[in-house]
Design an enzyme around this catalytic site. Sequence first.
Site, PDB file in Angstrom:
ATOM      1  N   ARG A 164       0.840  -1.213   0.000  1.00 16.36           N
ATOM      2  CA  ARG A 164       0.000   0.000   0.000  1.00 16.36           C
ATOM      3  C   ARG A 164       0.873   1.260   0.000  1.00 16.36           C
ATOM      4  O   ARG A 164       0.571   2.239   0.686  1.00 16.36           O
ATOM      5  CB  ARG A 164      -0.949   0.024   1.209  1.00 16.36           C
ATOM      6  CG  ARG A 164      -1.951  -1.100   1.246  1.00 16.36           C
ATOM      7  CD  ARG A 164      -2.963  -0.975   0.117  1.00 16.36           C
ATOM      8  NE  ARG A 164      -4.038  -1.939   0.250  1.00 16.36           N
ATOM      9  CZ  ARG A 164      -3.987  -3.213  -0.165  1.00 16.36           C
ATOM     10  NH1 ARG A 164      -2.881  -3.660  -0.745  1.00 16.36           N
ATOM     11  NH2 ARG A 164      -5.016  -4.006  -0.038  1.00 16.36           N
ATOM     12  N   SER A 240     -10.481  -0.691   2.908  1.00 15.39           N
ATOM     13  CA  SER A 240      -9.781  -0.882   4.188  1.00 15.39           C
ATOM     14  C   SER A 240      -9.369   0.472   4.746  1.00 15.39           C
ATOM     15  O   SER A 240      -8.705   1.244   4.065  1.00 15.39           O
ATOM     16  CB  SER A 240      -8.525  -1.726   3.997  1.00 15.39           C
ATOM     17  OG  SER A 240      -8.852  -2.994   3.517  1.00 15.39           O
ATOM     18  N   GLU A 335      -5.079   4.061   6.241  1.00 14.56           N
ATOM     19  CA  GLU A 335      -4.638   3.719   4.892  1.00 14.56           C
ATOM     20  C   GLU A 335      -4.953   4.822   3.876  1.00 14.56           C
ATOM     21  O   GLU A 335      -4.106   5.164   3.059  1.00 14.56           O
ATOM     22  CB  GLU A 335      -5.264   2.375   4.503  1.00 14.56           C
ATOM     23  CG  GLU A 335      -4.528   1.638   3.418  1.00 14.56           C
ATOM     24  CD  GLU A 335      -5.030   2.063   2.082  1.00 14.56           C
ATOM     25  OE1 GLU A 335      -4.211   2.163   1.162  1.00 14.56           O
ATOM     26  OE2 GLU A 335      -6.233   2.308   1.947  1.00 14.56           O
TER      27      GLU A 335
HETATM   28  N1  EPU Z   1     -11.093 -10.611   9.986  1.00 14.02           N
HETATM   29  C1  EPU Z   1     -11.885 -10.713  11.117  1.00 14.02           C
HETATM   30  N2  EPU Z   1     -12.860  -9.788  11.303  1.00 14.02           N
HETATM   31  C2  EPU Z   1     -13.065  -8.770  10.443  1.00 14.02           C
HETATM   32  C3  EPU Z   1     -12.246  -8.655   9.320  1.00 14.02           C
HETATM   33  C4  EPU Z   1     -11.252  -9.593   9.104  1.00 14.02           C
HETATM   34  O1  EPU Z   1     -11.717 -11.620  11.913  1.00 14.02           O
HETATM   35  O2  EPU Z   1     -13.964  -7.986  10.724  1.00 14.02           O
HETATM   36  C5  EPU Z   1     -10.073 -11.620   9.743  1.00 14.02           C
HETATM   37  C6  EPU Z   1     -10.492 -12.493   8.574  1.00 14.02           C
HETATM   38  O3  EPU Z   1     -11.274 -13.557   8.989  1.00 14.02           O
HETATM   39  C7  EPU Z   1      -9.168 -12.954   8.014  1.00 14.02           C
HETATM   40  C8  EPU Z   1      -8.247 -11.804   8.332  1.00 14.02           C
HETATM   41  O4  EPU Z   1      -8.875 -11.011   9.317  1.00 14.02           O
HETATM   42  O5  EPU Z   1      -8.728 -14.106   8.714  1.00 14.02           O
HETATM   43  C9  EPU Z   1      -7.914 -10.968   7.105  1.00 14.02           C
HETATM   44  O6  EPU Z   1      -9.120 -10.522   6.506  1.00 14.02           O
HETATM   45  P1  EPU Z   1      -9.300 -10.478   4.903  1.00 14.02           P
HETATM   46  O7  EPU Z   1      -8.751 -11.721   4.289  1.00 14.02           O
HETATM   47  O8  EPU Z   1     -10.693 -10.094   4.649  1.00 14.02           O
HETATM   48  O9  EPU Z   1      -8.330  -9.390   4.413  1.00 14.02           O
HETATM   49  P2  EPU Z   1      -7.954  -8.007   5.024  1.00 14.02           P
HETATM   50  O10 EPU Z   1      -6.626  -8.128   5.684  1.00 14.02           O
HETATM   51  O11 EPU Z   1      -9.080  -7.519   5.840  1.00 14.02           O
HETATM   52  C10 EPU Z   1      -6.731  -7.207   2.849  1.00 14.02           C
HETATM   53  C11 EPU Z   1      -6.654  -5.911   2.097  1.00 14.02           C
HETATM   54  C12 EPU Z   1      -7.888  -5.754   1.201  1.00 14.02           C
HETATM   55  C13 EPU Z   1      -7.916  -6.918   0.229  1.00 14.02           C
HETATM   56  C14 EPU Z   1      -7.952  -8.226   1.033  1.00 14.02           C
HETATM   57  C15 EPU Z   1      -7.829  -9.452   0.144  1.00 14.02           C
HETATM   58  C16 EPU Z   1      -5.378  -4.373   3.490  1.00 14.02           C
HETATM   59  C17 EPU Z   1      -5.419  -3.193   4.395  1.00 14.02           C
HETATM   60  N3  EPU Z   1      -6.559  -4.791   3.037  1.00 14.02           N
HETATM   61  O12 EPU Z   1      -7.865  -7.107   3.710  1.00 14.02           O
HETATM   62  O13 EPU Z   1      -7.738  -4.537   0.471  1.00 14.02           O
HETATM   63  O14 EPU Z   1      -9.046  -6.834  -0.601  1.00 14.02           O
HETATM   64  O15 EPU Z   1      -6.821  -8.298   1.947  1.00 14.02           O
HETATM   65  O16 EPU Z   1      -6.520  -9.537  -0.358  1.00 14.02           O
HETATM   66  O17 EPU Z   1      -4.311  -4.880   3.176  1.00 14.02           O
HETATM   67  C18 EPU Z   1      -8.233  -2.188   0.507  1.00 14.02           C
HETATM   68  O18 EPU Z   1      -7.019  -1.985   0.533  1.00 14.02           O
HETATM   69  O19 EPU Z   1      -9.070  -1.245   0.524  1.00 14.02           O
HETATM   70  C19 EPU Z   1      -8.718  -3.565   0.509  1.00 14.02           C
HETATM   71  C20 EPU Z   1     -10.018  -3.848   0.553  1.00 14.02           C
END
Ligand code: EPU
Length: 342
Positions: A164, A240, A335
């Site tokens: 990012r 995010s 972010e």
């Molecule tokens: N999780 C929770 N509760 C929540 C949200 C997430 O327990 O409310 C847990 C999920 O179960 C999972 C972990 O946290 O085990 C990670 O969640 P997820 O795979 O949904 O990905 P993320 O880390 O929340 C990142 C990116 C997203 C991207 C997804 C998929 C960042 C800041 N965000 O999200 O990017 O779509 O991975 O690769 O790196 C963005 O940048 O705007 C964005 C949406």
Amino acid sequence: MNLQLQRNVSLKPFNTLQIDARADWFAELTDLEQCTQLPDLCRQQPLLILGGGSNIILAGNVHGLVLLNRLRGIAVLDEDDDSVRVQVAAGENWDAFVQHSLELGWCGLENLSAIPGTVGAAPMQNIGAYGVELKDVVERVGVFYLADGTFTELSAPDCAFGYRDSIFKHALKDRCLITHVVFRLRKRPALKLEYGEIRAEIAKQRMSAESLTPLQLRQIIIAVRARKLPDPRQLPNVGSFFKNPVIPAAQLQTLLATWPNLVHYPVDGAQTKVAAGWLIDQLGWKGRVHGKAQVHEQQALVLVNMGGDSEDVLGLARQIQADVWERFGIELEMEPLIIGLA
Ligand code: EPU
């Protein structure tokens, strides 16, 4: 044609949080030749360049010129049996280009489906999702330097892409306008399916990972995203809200003693990335409200604006940061870019 400058314009339609800040001056850039006016305009007032407005928080009125980058055009530079190099103007809609490229049999962008915003904004934060980042497919980024009025192209290494992050958030912040992006895309698919959620959705839709096409993978990604990430047109948001923090491996070990389910991904031997959404969720923030801002019910990493202003959203974000710091000793970094503090 010269830039048409308008006075005192509401930016509400131009940011996906739908914050009703105003710009002293506003114009749409539709033609590369109009760039030549920018160095003079920049000497007279601050300049804010907007793409899709999907990764910014307008923290006040903008006292200067807001320029909407509406440069359009997609051109193939060269191609062979294996790959194609394509130049895309910065104002093209990101997801429309992803769809277009896949329809033409160009592969590599499928995992980056359904990300809001424009092609020109994508390099700013090196957009990434489901195991693919923009840096994996970008060859060069075209820029116009605002101070001396010259055009040039930066190679991908010159863009200093990180998680990012890029040179456009640091050394080149407010110093250039992105005119276009040159992509190298494959003609033979090499699908990235490592994410558990993607595999689960493929199974749920009774498809086979082996015979999946890039366009089908796009539909899978769209389905997975739609479940967790609200459509900004219905629930104004910026995706995010926090980066996933990187912490020392030793701190992770201490935290795991108390929180054995803490979601984490190794970065290298010394550091680990932690899921910010998991941290926020554990502290019970899903659905909580501050003023007219709310933590999304389905995804704790997303803040939704329900008709409030930047103070509602930023106030909620600061409360979350303080709570995560107090309970986990982890600093959450916002972010999106925060713009226009009065
Ligand atoms: N999780 C929770 N509760 C929540 C949200 C997430 O327990 O409310 C847990 C999920 O179960 C999972 C972990 O946290 O085990 C990670 O969640 P997820 O795979 O949904 O990905 P993320 O880390 O929340 C990142 C990116 C997203 C991207 C997804 C998929 C960042 C800041 N965000 O999200 O990017 O779509 O991975 O690769 O790196 C963005 O940048 O705007 C964005 C949406």
